[in-house]
Scaffold this motif. Structure first.
Motif, short mmCIF file in Angstrom:
data_model
loop_
_atom_site.label_atom_id
_atom_site.label_comp_id
_atom_site.label_asym_id
_atom_site.label_seq_id
_atom_site.Cartn_x
_atom_site.Cartn_y
_atom_site.Cartn_z
N SER A 126 24.80 -10.03 -49.73
CA SER A 126 25.95 -10.27 -49.26
C SER A 126 26.43 -11.72 -49.26
N ASP A 127 27.70 -11.81 -49.19
CA ASP A 127 28.34 -13.38 -49.35
C ASP A 127 28.04 -14.29 -48.13
N ASN A 128 27.25 -13.57 -47.03
CA ASN A 128 27.03 -14.64 -45.98
C ASN A 128 25.45 -14.75 -45.94
N ALA A 129 24.92 -14.28 -47.15
CA ALA A 129 23.27 -14.48 -47.21
C ALA A 129 22.88 -16.09 -47.34
N LYS A 130 21.66 -16.39 -46.77
CA LYS A 130 21.32 -17.61 -46.86
C LYS A 130 19.95 -17.42 -47.31
N LEU A 131 19.36 -18.10 -48.24
CA LEU A 131 17.90 -17.89 -48.78
C LEU A 131 17.25 -19.00 -48.96
N GLY A 132 15.79 -19.16 -48.62
CA GLY A 132 15.06 -20.12 -48.52
C GLY A 132 13.80 -20.03 -48.10
N LEU A 133 12.87 -21.14 -48.33
CA LEU A 133 11.40 -21.10 -48.16
C LEU A 133 11.19 -22.45 -47.19
N PRO A 134 11.26 -22.33 -45.83
CA PRO A 134 10.90 -23.36 -45.31
C PRO A 134 9.81 -23.61 -44.70
N GLU A 135 8.91 -23.23 -45.35
CA GLU A 135 7.48 -23.21 -44.79
C GLU A 135 6.69 -24.64 -44.56
N VAL A 136 7.26 -25.62 -45.48
CA VAL A 136 6.74 -26.92 -45.23
C VAL A 136 7.31 -27.50 -44.11
N SER A 137 8.10 -27.11 -43.40
CA SER A 137 8.64 -27.89 -42.32
C SER A 137 7.95 -27.44 -41.21
N LEU A 138 7.14 -26.35 -41.36
CA LEU A 138 6.08 -26.03 -40.38
C LEU A 138 4.60 -26.51 -40.80
N GLY A 139 4.33 -27.28 -41.64
CA GLY A 139 3.06 -27.66 -42.16
C GLY A 139 2.16 -26.70 -42.94
N VAL A 140 2.98 -25.96 -43.58
CA VAL A 140 2.45 -24.90 -44.31
C VAL A 140 3.01 -24.66 -45.65
N ILE A 141 2.54 -23.80 -46.45
CA ILE A 141 3.43 -23.46 -47.83
C ILE A 141 3.65 -21.97 -47.91
N PRO A 142 4.37 -21.57 -48.62
CA PRO A 142 4.76 -20.03 -48.70
C PRO A 142 3.39 -19.31 -49.42
N GLY A 143 3.07 -18.32 -48.49
CA GLY A 143 1.48 -17.78 -48.88
C GLY A 143 1.81 -16.36 -49.11
N TYR A 144 2.86 -15.84 -49.43
CA TYR A 144 3.26 -14.31 -49.79
C TYR A 144 3.81 -14.36 -51.03
N GLY A 145 3.47 -15.29 -52.06
CA GLY A 145 3.77 -15.04 -53.39
C GLY A 145 4.95 -15.94 -53.82
N GLY A 146 5.68 -16.93 -53.00
CA GLY A 146 6.68 -17.41 -53.16
C GLY A 146 6.60 -18.63 -53.79
N THR A 147 5.45 -19.48 -53.91
CA THR A 147 5.12 -20.43 -55.02
C THR A 147 5.21 -20.11 -56.29
N GLN A 148 4.99 -18.64 -56.55
CA GLN A 148 4.84 -18.05 -57.82
C GLN A 148 6.25 -17.39 -58.20
N ARG A 149 6.61 -16.54 -57.45
CA ARG A 149 7.68 -15.91 -57.91
C ARG A 149 9.24 -16.56 -57.85
N LEU A 150 9.13 -17.72 -57.14
CA LEU A 150 10.33 -18.51 -57.07
C LEU A 150 10.80 -19.40 -58.25
N PRO A 151 9.59 -19.84 -58.94
CA PRO A 151 9.80 -20.53 -60.19
C PRO A 151 10.11 -19.51 -61.32
N GLN A 152 9.39 -18.40 -61.34
CA GLN A 152 9.61 -17.64 -62.21
C GLN A 152 11.04 -17.09 -62.33
N LEU A 153 11.98 -17.12 -61.15
CA LEU A 153 12.98 -16.60 -61.15
C LEU A 153 14.27 -17.88 -61.31
N VAL A 154 13.98 -18.86 -60.72
CA VAL A 154 14.94 -19.74 -60.70
C VAL A 154 14.69 -21.19 -61.56
#
Length: 260
Positions: A126-154
């Protein structure tokens, strides 16, 4: 099946799974992940389901992330187990389903929410969507495949920037990046997804299953995607769907695929 955190409704060949925790912005806790696994598994096993749509309840969020309170006190081993179990139970599971899965992204899709959307076969926002992976702001990295799938897509550079800045992108940027396939109004989000789903359901579910396997093979280490494509292509010739599809084409009529 009765669920505490999700809703699942089947209608005209489409099963719509709705994450139903609007007061928590549909955050993924352990129970919700387990329920989503069960709902996807049930829909995938239902021969009447041709397409699965997953979305979030309310106007604010698809899924605004994971429930941080559940793992804030975890140690190293517990953190690793959390990621491994989550990937196996839900995210990898969704990616490899034989039934097409479409994410209808309404509002925030952050952290585990974006990772769930990326595990789906494609996304509409939808046009109000906001997408992101903010994990490093919590001192952790994406752990459910985000570091792998995001580069594949973008692409690697954009993925690096999104993950390192912990920032959000809007729906238009996500469309330009190729992270989502379509952007529409919130009112038209589910109708558009259903329209796409009906187009998919007119085609051979057996052939679609083979196509999913072949496409996914390209992203797996040590797997030759071309060989998987050849194998799946050949298998189609032994199906009733192939016989019906080619016969209908030659007879100049619409195919009525039996799904076998």
């Amino acid at each position: 099946m009765n669920y505490n955190n999700i809703l699942s409704e089947a209608n005209n060949g489409i099963t719509t799974i709705t994450i139903n925790r609007p007061n928590k912005l549909n955050a993924l806790n352990k129970e919700t992940i387990e329920e989503l696994h069960d709902a996807f598994d049930e829909a995938n096993a239902d021969k009447n389901t041709k397409v699965i749509i997953v979305t979030g309840r309310g106007e604010k969020a698809f899924v605004a992330g994971a429930d941080i309170s559940e793992f804030a006190d975890f140690d190293v081993k517990e953190g690793a187990r959390l990621a491994a179990k989550g990937q196996e139970l839900l995210f990898d599971f969704v990616e490899n389903l034989s039934t097409p899965v479409m994410a209808a992204v309404n509002g925030f899709a952050l952290g585990g929410g974006l990772e769930l959307a990326m595990a789906c076969h494609f996304r509409v926002a939808s046009d109000n969507a906001k997408l992101g992976l903010p994990e490093v702001s919590l001192g952790v990295i994406p752990g459910y495949g985000g570091t792998q799938r995001l580069p594949q897509l973008v692409g690697k550079g954009r993925a690096m920037e999104m993950i390192m800045t912990a920032g959000m992108i809007d729906a238009t940027t996500a469309l330009n990046y190729g992270l989502v396939n379509h952007v529409t109004t919130q009112d038209e989000l589910l109708p558009l997804c259903e329209k796409i789903a009906y187009k998919i359901s007119n085609n051979s579910s057996v052939a679609i299953r083979g196509a999913i396997k072949a496409i996914n093979a390209n992203y797996k280490d040590g797997v030759d995607g071309f060989k998987v494509e050849i194998k799946q292509f050949g298998k189609c010739f032994g199906t009733e769907d192939f016989k019906e599809g080619t016969t209908a084409f030659l007879q100049k009529r619409k195919a009525d695929f039996p799904g076998k």
